[in-house]
Design an enzyme around this catalytic site. Structure first.
Site, PDB file in Angstrom:
ATOM      1  N   HIS A   1       0.808  -1.235   0.000  1.00  0.00           N
ATOM      2  CA  HIS A   1       0.000   0.000   0.000  1.00  0.00           C
ATOM      3  C   HIS A   1       0.828   1.266   0.000  1.00  0.00           C
ATOM      4  O   HIS A   1       0.262   2.356   0.137  1.00  0.00           O
ATOM      5  CB  HIS A   1      -0.906   0.041   1.233  1.00  0.00           C
TER       6      HIS A   1
ATOM      7  N   LYS B   1      -8.390  13.830   4.741  1.00  0.00           N
ATOM      8  CA  LYS B   1      -7.486  12.682   4.736  1.00  0.00           C
ATOM      9  C   LYS B   1      -6.462  12.894   5.832  1.00  0.00           C
ATOM     10  O   LYS B   1      -6.398  13.974   6.422  1.00  0.00           O
ATOM     11  CB  LYS B   1      -6.808  12.510   3.380  1.00  0.00           C
ATOM     12  N   ARG B   2      -5.643  11.865   6.122  1.00  0.00           N
ATOM     13  CA  ARG B   2      -4.576  12.040   7.082  1.00  0.00           C
ATOM     14  C   ARG B   2      -3.714  13.246   6.687  1.00  0.00           C
ATOM     15  O   ARG B   2      -3.548  13.522   5.497  1.00  0.00           O
ATOM     16  CB  ARG B   2      -3.701  10.780   7.135  1.00  0.00           C
TER      17      ARG B   2
ATOM     18  N   LYS C   1       0.662  14.479   1.016  1.00  0.00           N
ATOM     19  CA  LYS C   1      -0.719  14.723   0.588  1.00  0.00           C
ATOM     20  C   LYS C   1      -0.962  16.215   0.318  1.00  0.00           C
ATOM     21  O   LYS C   1      -1.969  16.598  -0.252  1.00  0.00           O
ATOM     22  CB  LYS C   1      -1.701  14.195   1.630  1.00  0.00           C
TER      23      LYS C   1
ATOM     24  N   LYS D   1     -14.927   7.936  -3.565  1.00  0.00           N
ATOM     25  CA  LYS D   1     -16.203   8.216  -2.878  1.00  0.00           C
ATOM     26  C   LYS D   1     -16.755   9.567  -3.328  1.00  0.00           C
ATOM     27  O   LYS D   1     -17.950   9.720  -3.582  1.00  0.00           O
ATOM     28  CB  LYS D   1     -15.991   8.200  -1.357  1.00  0.00           C
TER      29      LYS D   1
END
Ligand code: 26Q
Length: 831
Positions: free
Chosen positions: A375, A566-567, A572, A678
């Site tokens: 992952h 998100k984290r 990110k 999503k």
């Protein structure tokens, strides 16, 4: 004549029972007394004087009554049919709440609606009584939960194995803009969904004992100990309720009789301390999602999960099978990342030492039984455990690992004579600075399939991260692009849009998401666009109300809802998003007459407690939010909100209400992403980089319906050598003005200098994640996006095309590919 409410409920229950074919569910009272019986007999309360929590428990237990017989029958069918079973081993399962999900999947909505009406229940308040089990950090744990839903829906004989952390993901609150962590004692009240199965406990032998000293767990070397894994099962209800699989969570304990033995020697307190030390093992989830900080307790947790689960799997296998050689025909074990990789030496140990097989046969069976999913490519997230710890806890496993490695390196020497570099890279053991076991190498070598989670990720894994191993075993490498369950993420989370879709194309999409492509022509249908827009507007208003009641914050549903949830992590790039907002803010400051489309920027996410820069990014977003809030010229134009305590429930509320989804990781760093999917299936438009599964999403919807920007993974890699963030600072006026504003303490008037580390990361230390390189193209994509918003018909058209193109991203599709291409497993319908 209209049916009385009582008859209506009885009718529905009879229909349900007929559908499930379990024979009548026997109650002593009337059929509709499910709920009241539980209030009376479980809680012993007067039905007229109950708390919401008691109501929740009674409803949850009533739903459990409905599924119990079917749950048993599912297991009976598997016992009888003896199919190949799938075991999904994961250190995390981020389930989210169960009640509404189980009602939906059991198709009990009409009964629930009736109950709400008859009993005048505050349904939303009742649902809020269920804690959101945070047994995971983020994407990996949520993916495991979506997979369980899909496997049950597709009638696959699957079981999840995880740990029952007493404390899940910490609760986040924000104080003066800073993240604060509080423990999440989610099991304070009894969880109606968990069934304890003490009779199925397993024993785990380790070569050291544990004691708690000064609040931390210490190993006592050379004193072998026995731990116990006590399982609790949770029902995993497939859509339509035909199959009900289990998620088995292990809690650690010491044997019950320990105290008698020790007591007879007089050391009662010492023995009790040992029991408490054992229970400490599964006390808490590690809140890091991308660093392998080398915590000893984490190492023991990983072994404990593997030892308990394999003992259980092998025990079940032996009940129906006598011949060890059939193991891979009956058992597929999927390792969710390297966290359960000790399954390789553990299965070898069982086959060698307990089944008494020879090495070659044991190795063949182990490899044919195990498969591994990677992952992440971040080097700091690749697990490496000190061999000392193996020596201390599980020396036999280390012996086995050394033997696997010896044979592997012999093979390398044969196939690549003289290639010392390759030998060192492929080895299961990293030699310096101290010896460590490379868990990813072990997982790849000890299994027959290694997959990444999106096309680009699988490609980078194969060609860069573990290139040498991929060259040795090319047939093992494959891609399985992630997916999400449309039951939780569309049907349940967005009932308004789900209804509009079903009205247009029927309900087939719920279990075959590719049918959403039927919406494509409707993008050009004015009346469907109107329905779609009305659905989104209603959902935004509902979210605004929910947010108000939960947090007291006000958001205006007539502004663009632009989200990044998100984290919090540098790769990110929440900081890039914040820089974009600073630039927009500067534009209004410089030109107060600027006509700006009103926007609300929503952030949510947790930072690992020890990740200081991530916590500073949260602080920066909060300071940005309050500065903008306090500036009268910004009113009605820009608003920034950091919503604390991101969890599955918050995502279920926020995603359906979003107009814009930010997926802006540095290309090459986000393995897949799943919230991106999503958002897409709920009709948000994506502004994002060409990274992870976002690339495939844009392919499905058509790039012209996406707002892609920024460097590609190739460009990121190619410019590593010469990239210089100062160039952007010197040559791009808006970039420079934004940074200068931050460094002038404009957002930290009363805390001068606190954002200096942002200057360090963005300029002084070279901007590793290339924020500045992508800022202008982000702003350009943002401009195009806002222009489109002005044309509401075109916006709706593109949003519909996004929903229509999201069919690929159902976890049902992903699971069908795992089942067909990796597990060779077939559905086993419950009769
Ligand atoms: C490892 C060792 C010690 C402590 C913690 C950990 C640890 C825990 C969790 C390491 C990694 C994780 C979680 C990783 C994760 O969530 N990865 C995400 O997986 C998603 C599902 O495949 C992808 O969509 C995301 O892109 C990826 O970041």
């Amino acid at each position: 004549m209209a049916a009385s409410p009582k008859t209506a409920i009885s009718d529905l229950i009879s229909k349900l029972i007929a559908q499930y074919g379990c024979g009548p569910i026997k109650f002593s009272g009337t059929d509709e007394a499910f709920y009241e019986r539980h209030l009376l007999f479980d809680n012993v309360v007067d039905a007229n004087d109950v708390t919401l929590r008691e109501r929740y428990e009674a409803v949850a237990r009533s739903v459990r009554d409905v599924l119990s017989q079917r749950w048993i029958r599912t297991e009976q069918t598997y016992e009888r049919e003896n199919p190949k079973r799938i075991y999904y081993l994961s250190i995390e399962f981020l389930l989210g709440r169960s009640l509404a999900n189980n009602i939906t999947n059991l198709m009990l909505d009409p009964i629930a609606a009736q109950l709400i009406k008859d009993k005048n229940v505050d349904w939303l308040g009742l649902l809020e009584q269920e804690p959101d089990p945070g047994l995971g950090n983020g994407g990996l744990g949520r993916l495991a939960a979506c997979f369980l839903d899909s496997m049950a829906t597709m009638q696959l004989p699957a079981t999840g194995y995880g740990l029952r952390y007493e404390y899940g993901m910490f609760k986040q609150s924000i104080k003066d803009g800073w993240q604060e962590e509080r423990p999440d004692h989610w099991l304070r009240r009894e969880d109606p969904w968990q069934i304890m199965r003490p009779q199925e406990s397993v024993e785990v032998k380790v070569n050291c004992s544990f004691e708690i000293t000064g609040g931390s767990l210490r190993a006592e070397v050379g004193k072998p100990a026995r731990l116990f894994g006590i399982p609790r099962d949770l029902p995993i209800v497939g859509y339509s309720g035909r199959t009900i699989n289990s998620l088995r969570l292990w809690a650690a304990g010491a044997p019950d009789y320990f105290d008698f033995q020790e007591f007879s020697h007089g050391d009662f307190v010492g023995a009790l301390a040992e029991k408490l030390a054992a229970e400490t093992l599964t006390r808490v989830l590690y809140p890091d999602d991308s660093t392998s900080l080398g915590q000893g307790l984490r190492f023991v947790q990983e072994y404990f999960l593997v030892a308990c689960s394999l003992a259980d799997i092998i025990r079940r296998f032996r009940r129906s099978n006598t011949d060890w050689s059939t193991l891979p025909d009956k058992v597929a074990i999927q390792l969710n990342d390297t966290h359960p990789t000790m399954a390789v030496p553990e299965l070898m140990r069982i086959l060698l030492d307990e089944a008494k097989l020879g090495w070659d046969e044991a190795w063949d069976l182990t490899r044919k039984t195990l498969t591994y999913t990677n992952h992440t490519l971040l080097p700091e997230a690749l697990e490496r455990w000190p061999i000392q710890w193996f020596e201390m806890l599980i020396p036999r496993h280390l012996e086995i690992i050394f033997e696997i490695n010896r044979r592997l390196l012999d093979d390398v020497r044969n196939r690549f004579p003289g290639d010392e570099g390759r030998l060192a890279r492929v080895s299961l053991i990293e030699e310096s600075p101290t010896k460590h076991v490379r868990m990813a190498n072990l997982a790849i070598v000890g299994s027959h399939s290694t997959n990444g989670v999106a096309a680009i990720h699988s490609e980078l894994l194969r060609t860069i991260t573990v290139k040498d191993l991929a060259e040795m075993f090319p047939e093992r490498f494959n891609n399985k692009t992630n997916g999400v369950t449309p039951r939780r993420w569309l049907l349940l989370a967005n009932p308004t849009l789900a209804r509009a879709i079903s009205d247009a194309i029927g309900e087939g999409w719920i279990t075959d998401l590719s049918q959403l492509s039927k919406l494509k022509p409707l993008a050009d249908d004015k009346s469907f666009r109107d329905n779609f827009r009305a659905a989104t507007r209603a959902t935004k208003a509902r979210f605004a109300n929910w947010l108000k009641s939960k947090t007291g914050e006000t958001v205006d549903p007539d502004t663009i809802f632009d989200c990044q949830i998100k984290r919090i992590h540098e790769y990110k790039r929440q900081l890039l998003n914040a820089l974009r907002i600073v630039v927009l803010y500067n534009r209004v400051r410089e030109n107060p007459n600027l006509e700006m489309t009103p926007r609300t920027f929503l952030f949510s996410g947790k930072a690992a407690p020890a990740y200081h820069l991530a916590k500073l990014i949260i602080k920066f977003i909060n300071n940005l939010a309050s500065t903008i809030d306090n500036d009268p010229t910004m009113r009605g134009q820009l608003k920034v909100l950091f919503i604390p305590e991101y969890d599955v429930t918050l995502a279920e509320h926020l995603i359906p209400a979003s107009d814009v989804s930010n997926q802006i990781s540095t290309a090459g760093y986000e393995a897949s992403g799943t919230s991106n999917m999503k958002f897409m299936m709920n009709g948000a438009l994506t502004i994002g980089t060409r990274d992870g599964a976002t690339i495939e999403m844009a392919q499905e919807a058509g790039e012209k319906n996406f707002f892609l920007f920024g460097l590609t993974a190739q460009q990121v890699a190619d410019s590593r050598g010469w990239y210089n963030p100062h160039w952007h600072y010197e040559h791009e006026p808006e970039t420079r003005a934004a940074l200068d504003l931050i460094f002038s303490d404009h957002f930290s008037r009363h805390e001068p200098g606190i954002f200096e580390p942002l200057r360090d990361t963005l300029l002084t230390h070279g901007d590793y994640y290339m924020h500045l390189a992508d800022l202008t193209s982000y702003l350009d994509a943002d401009r195009r996006l806002v222009e489109l918003y002005a044309n509401s018909e075109e916006w709706a058209r593109k949003a519909i095309l996004n929903v229509a193109g999201s069919g690929k991203f159902s976890s049902d599709r992903t699971i069908a590919q795992y089942a067909g291409e990796i597990w060779n497993a077939k559905p086993c319908p419950v009769g």
